[in-house]
Motif scaffolding. Structure first.
Motif, PDB file in Angstrom:
ATOM      1  N   HIS A 170      -5.738  -1.443   4.450  1.00 38.20           N
ATOM      2  CA  HIS A 170      -6.191  -2.652   3.766  1.00 38.20           C
ATOM      3  C   HIS A 170      -7.550  -2.974   4.359  1.00 38.20           C
ATOM      4  O   HIS A 170      -7.790  -2.715   5.544  1.00 38.20           O
ATOM      5  CB  HIS A 170      -5.245  -3.823   4.021  1.00 38.20           C
ATOM      6  CG  HIS A 170      -3.870  -3.570   3.503  1.00 38.20           C
ATOM      7  ND1 HIS A 170      -2.955  -2.786   4.189  1.00 38.20           N
ATOM      8  CD2 HIS A 170      -3.251  -3.970   2.378  1.00 38.20           C
ATOM      9  CE1 HIS A 170      -1.833  -2.729   3.485  1.00 38.20           C
ATOM     10  NE2 HIS A 170      -1.982  -3.440   2.381  1.00 38.20           N
ATOM     11  N   LEU A 171      -8.422  -3.527   3.566  1.00 37.20           N
ATOM     12  CA  LEU A 171      -9.758  -3.868   4.034  1.00 37.20           C
ATOM     13  C   LEU A 171      -9.959  -5.363   3.901  1.00 37.20           C
ATOM     14  O   LEU A 171      -9.801  -5.927   2.811  1.00 37.20           O
ATOM     15  CB  LEU A 171     -10.816  -3.114   3.228  1.00 37.20           C
ATOM     16  CG  LEU A 171     -12.261  -3.319   3.661  1.00 37.20           C
ATOM     17  CD1 LEU A 171     -12.513  -2.730   5.048  1.00 37.20           C
ATOM     18  CD2 LEU A 171     -13.202  -2.696   2.640  1.00 37.20           C
ATOM     19  N   LEU A 172     -10.284  -6.002   5.019  1.00 38.50           N
ATOM     20  CA  LEU A 172     -10.598  -7.427   5.009  1.00 38.50           C
ATOM     21  C   LEU A 172     -12.097  -7.561   4.763  1.00 38.50           C
ATOM     22  O   LEU A 172     -12.897  -7.031   5.530  1.00 38.50           O
ATOM     23  CB  LEU A 172     -10.212  -8.067   6.338  1.00 38.50           C
ATOM     24  CG  LEU A 172      -8.755  -7.896   6.776  1.00 38.50           C
ATOM     25  CD1 LEU A 172      -8.521  -8.566   8.132  1.00 38.50           C
ATOM     26  CD2 LEU A 172      -7.799  -8.435   5.733  1.00 38.50           C
ATOM     27  N   VAL A 173     -12.460  -8.249   3.690  1.00 34.95           N
ATOM     28  CA  VAL A 173     -13.854  -8.447   3.306  1.00 34.95           C
ATOM     29  C   VAL A 173     -14.182  -9.924   3.503  1.00 34.95           C
ATOM     30  O   VAL A 173     -13.629 -10.786   2.813  1.00 34.95           O
ATOM     31  CB  VAL A 173     -14.096  -8.035   1.833  1.00 34.95           C
ATOM     32  CG1 VAL A 173     -15.550  -8.258   1.445  1.00 34.95           C
ATOM     33  CG2 VAL A 173     -13.673  -6.585   1.601  1.00 34.95           C
ATOM     34  N   HIS A 209     -10.779 -10.791  -0.975  1.00 39.57           N
ATOM     35  CA  HIS A 209     -11.012 -10.684   0.463  1.00 39.57           C
ATOM     36  C   HIS A 209     -10.032  -9.748   1.158  1.00 39.57           C
ATOM     37  O   HIS A 209     -10.211  -9.420   2.329  1.00 39.57           O
ATOM     38  CB  HIS A 209     -10.947 -12.069   1.119  1.00 39.57           C
ATOM     39  CG  HIS A 209     -12.003 -12.998   0.605  1.00 39.57           C
ATOM     40  ND1 HIS A 209     -13.316 -12.894   0.970  1.00 39.57           N
ATOM     41  CD2 HIS A 209     -11.931 -14.027  -0.267  1.00 39.57           C
ATOM     42  CE1 HIS A 209     -14.018 -13.835   0.351  1.00 39.57           C
ATOM     43  NE2 HIS A 209     -13.196 -14.529  -0.412  1.00 39.57           N
ATOM     44  N   THR A 210      -8.978  -9.349   0.473  1.00 40.84           N
ATOM     45  CA  THR A 210      -7.982  -8.432   1.031  1.00 40.84           C
ATOM     46  C   THR A 210      -7.777  -7.292   0.047  1.00 40.84           C
ATOM     47  O   THR A 210      -7.027  -7.409  -0.907  1.00 40.84           O
ATOM     48  CB  THR A 210      -6.649  -9.154   1.312  1.00 40.84           C
ATOM     49  OG1 THR A 210      -6.180  -9.774   0.106  1.00 40.84           O
ATOM     50  CG2 THR A 210      -6.810 -10.199   2.401  1.00 40.84           C
ATOM     51  N   ARG A 211      -8.472  -6.215   0.292  1.00 43.99           N
ATOM     52  CA  ARG A 211      -8.427  -5.061  -0.606  1.00 43.99           C
ATOM     53  C   ARG A 211      -7.330  -4.102  -0.148  1.00 43.99           C
ATOM     54  O   ARG A 211      -7.258  -3.732   1.016  1.00 43.99           O
ATOM     55  CB  ARG A 211      -9.775  -4.336  -0.627  1.00 43.99           C
ATOM     56  CG  ARG A 211     -10.970  -5.230  -0.921  1.00 43.99           C
ATOM     57  CD  ARG A 211     -10.959  -5.735  -2.367  1.00 43.99           C
ATOM     58  NE  ARG A 211     -12.076  -6.613  -2.631  1.00 43.99           N
ATOM     59  CZ  ARG A 211     -13.211  -6.242  -3.213  1.00 43.99           C
ATOM     60  NH1 ARG A 211     -13.387  -5.001  -3.592  1.00 43.99           N
ATOM     61  NH2 ARG A 211     -14.167  -7.117  -3.410  1.00 43.99           N
ATOM     62  N   HIS A 212      -6.490  -3.705  -1.077  1.00 46.18           N
ATOM     63  CA  HIS A 212      -5.353  -2.827  -0.796  1.00 46.18           C
ATOM     64  C   HIS A 212      -5.662  -1.393  -1.203  1.00 46.18           C
ATOM     65  O   HIS A 212      -6.229  -1.157  -2.262  1.00 46.18           O
ATOM     66  CB  HIS A 212      -4.120  -3.300  -1.574  1.00 46.18           C
ATOM     67  CG  HIS A 212      -3.564  -4.600  -1.091  1.00 46.18           C
ATOM     68  ND1 HIS A 212      -2.334  -4.687  -0.504  1.00 46.18           N
ATOM     69  CD2 HIS A 212      -4.069  -5.853  -1.095  1.00 46.18           C
ATOM     70  CE1 HIS A 212      -2.101  -5.955  -0.174  1.00 46.18           C
ATOM     71  NE2 HIS A 212      -3.147  -6.668  -0.532  1.00 46.18           N
ATOM     72  N   PHE A 213      -5.230  -0.476  -0.365  1.00 45.56           N
ATOM     73  CA  PHE A 213      -5.321   0.947  -0.673  1.00 45.56           C
ATOM     74  C   PHE A 213      -3.905   1.515  -0.606  1.00 45.56           C
ATOM     75  O   PHE A 213      -3.601   2.420   0.166  1.00 45.56           O
ATOM     76  CB  PHE A 213      -6.290   1.636   0.300  1.00 45.56           C
ATOM     77  CG  PHE A 213      -7.697   1.131   0.156  1.00 45.56           C
ATOM     78  CD1 PHE A 213      -8.540   1.677  -0.792  1.00 45.56           C
ATOM     79  CD2 PHE A 213      -8.151   0.069   0.916  1.00 45.56           C
ATOM     80  CE1 PHE A 213      -9.839   1.194  -0.963  1.00 45.56           C
ATOM     81  CE2 PHE A 213      -9.444  -0.423   0.759  1.00 45.56           C
ATOM     82  CZ  PHE A 213     -10.287   0.143  -0.181  1.00 45.56           C
ATOM     83  N   GLY A 214      -3.029   0.914  -1.422  1.00 46.06           N
ATOM     84  CA  GLY A 214      -1.604   1.216  -1.408  1.00 46.06           C
ATOM     85  C   GLY A 214      -1.224   2.563  -1.964  1.00 46.06           C
ATOM     86  O   GLY A 214      -0.075   2.968  -1.854  1.00 46.06           O
ATOM     87  N   GLY A 215      -2.181   3.282  -2.535  1.00 45.14           N
ATOM     88  CA  GLY A 215      -1.889   4.629  -3.016  1.00 45.14           C
ATOM     89  C   GLY A 215      -2.002   5.661  -1.906  1.00 45.14           C
ATOM     90  O   GLY A 215      -1.841   6.846  -2.147  1.00 45.14           O
ATOM     91  N   GLY A 216      -2.318   5.186  -0.685  1.00 43.59           N
ATOM     92  CA  GLY A 216      -2.498   6.112   0.433  1.00 43.59           C
ATOM     93  C   GLY A 216      -3.933   6.619   0.531  1.00 43.59           C
ATOM     94  O   GLY A 216      -4.195   7.593   1.226  1.00 43.59           O
ATOM     95  N   LEU A 254     -10.765  -3.060   8.883  1.00 42.16           N
ATOM     96  CA  LEU A 254      -9.543  -2.426   8.399  1.00 42.16           C
ATOM     97  C   LEU A 254      -8.330  -3.061   9.061  1.00 42.16           C
ATOM     98  O   LEU A 254      -8.350  -3.401  10.249  1.00 42.16           O
ATOM     99  CB  LEU A 254      -9.535  -0.934   8.721  1.00 42.16           C
ATOM    100  CG  LEU A 254     -10.458  -0.060   7.896  1.00 42.16           C
ATOM    101  CD1 LEU A 254     -10.401   1.381   8.423  1.00 42.16           C
ATOM    102  CD2 LEU A 254     -10.095  -0.109   6.433  1.00 42.16           C
ATOM    103  N   LEU A 255      -7.271  -3.191   8.284  1.00 39.84           N
ATOM    104  CA  LEU A 255      -5.972  -3.652   8.762  1.00 39.84           C
ATOM    105  C   LEU A 255      -4.955  -2.655   8.224  1.00 39.84           C
ATOM    106  O   LEU A 255      -4.753  -2.553   7.016  1.00 39.84           O
ATOM    107  CB  LEU A 255      -5.688  -5.068   8.251  1.00 39.84           C
ATOM    108  CG  LEU A 255      -4.331  -5.680   8.560  1.00 39.84           C
ATOM    109  CD1 LEU A 255      -4.047  -5.712  10.056  1.00 39.84           C
ATOM    110  CD2 LEU A 255      -4.247  -7.088   7.978  1.00 39.84           C
ATOM    111  N   PHE A 256      -4.361  -1.877   9.119  1.00 36.99           N
ATOM    112  CA  PHE A 256      -3.388  -0.860   8.726  1.00 36.99           C
ATOM    113  C   PHE A 256      -2.018  -1.515   8.745  1.00 36.99           C
ATOM    114  O   PHE A 256      -1.620  -2.135   9.736  1.00 36.99           O
ATOM    115  CB  PHE A 256      -3.448   0.319   9.693  1.00 36.99           C
ATOM    116  CG  PHE A 256      -2.775   1.549   9.193  1.00 36.99           C
ATOM    117  CD1 PHE A 256      -3.318   2.284   8.153  1.00 36.99           C
ATOM    118  CD2 PHE A 256      -1.598   1.989   9.765  1.00 36.99           C
ATOM    119  CE1 PHE A 256      -2.699   3.439   7.689  1.00 36.99           C
ATOM    120  CE2 PHE A 256      -0.967   3.132   9.309  1.00 36.99           C
ATOM    121  CZ  PHE A 256      -1.520   3.864   8.267  1.00 36.99           C
TER     122      PHE A 256
END
Length: 150
Positions: A81-84, A102-109, A126-128
């Motif tokens: 996840h990316l905190l912007v 402000h909280t971008r998800h990269f849930g597809g891996g 980044l927040l893993f």
């Protein structure tokens, strides 16, 4: 509908409703788990202080754990996840992370993504998180970087 069919349908409906009621408190009390010992998350790019144009390509790194899509409950894995422009202190680490600008998800891996950003200065971190979008305990975060978008 026969009386027997009605009774079976009613029993099934009551059973499902009861299961949902029992699951609700469990969902509200998500227990945070520990990340693998020595795990690290970091931004590969962009570099701190970079001046960029949009879209901004973000490359995410991870050591000591694996990346898996959201929902995949596999040992020692999670997703990025990316905190912007969002300080970590403003994130409720005990609840699933909401989807916002402000909280971008990269849930597809994903380990790379493009961000459409307006001109300005941005902080990125980044927040893993685990398969439920819940933070590890303690949080597994990268250093905060600042970039400028022209």
């Amino acid at each position: 509908m026969s009386k027997r069919t009605y009774s079976l349908a009613l029993a099934l409906a009551l059973g499902l409703a009861g299961s949902a009621l029992l699951a609700a408190p469990a969902m509200a009390e998500l227990e945070r788990v520990s990340a693998a010992e020595g795990a690290e998350v970091y931004l590969i790019s962009p570099e701190d202080g970079a001046t960029l144009s949009s879209p901004v390509t973000v490359r995410m790194g991870l050591k000591g754990m694996g990346v898996a899509p959201a929902g995949a409950d596999l040992p020692d894995t999670g997703h990025h996840h990316l905190l912007v422009n969002m300080p970590l202190e403003e994130v409720d680490l005990d609840a699933p992370l909401p989807f916002t600008d402000h909280t971008r998800h990269f849930g597809g891996g994903q380990t790379e993504g493009n961000l459409e950003l307006e001109p300005g200065e941005y902080t990125l971190q980044l927040l893993f998180m685990d398969y439920r979008h819940v933070s590890f305990d303690p949080p597994l975060v990268s250093d905060v970087i600042t970039v400028t978008v022209e």
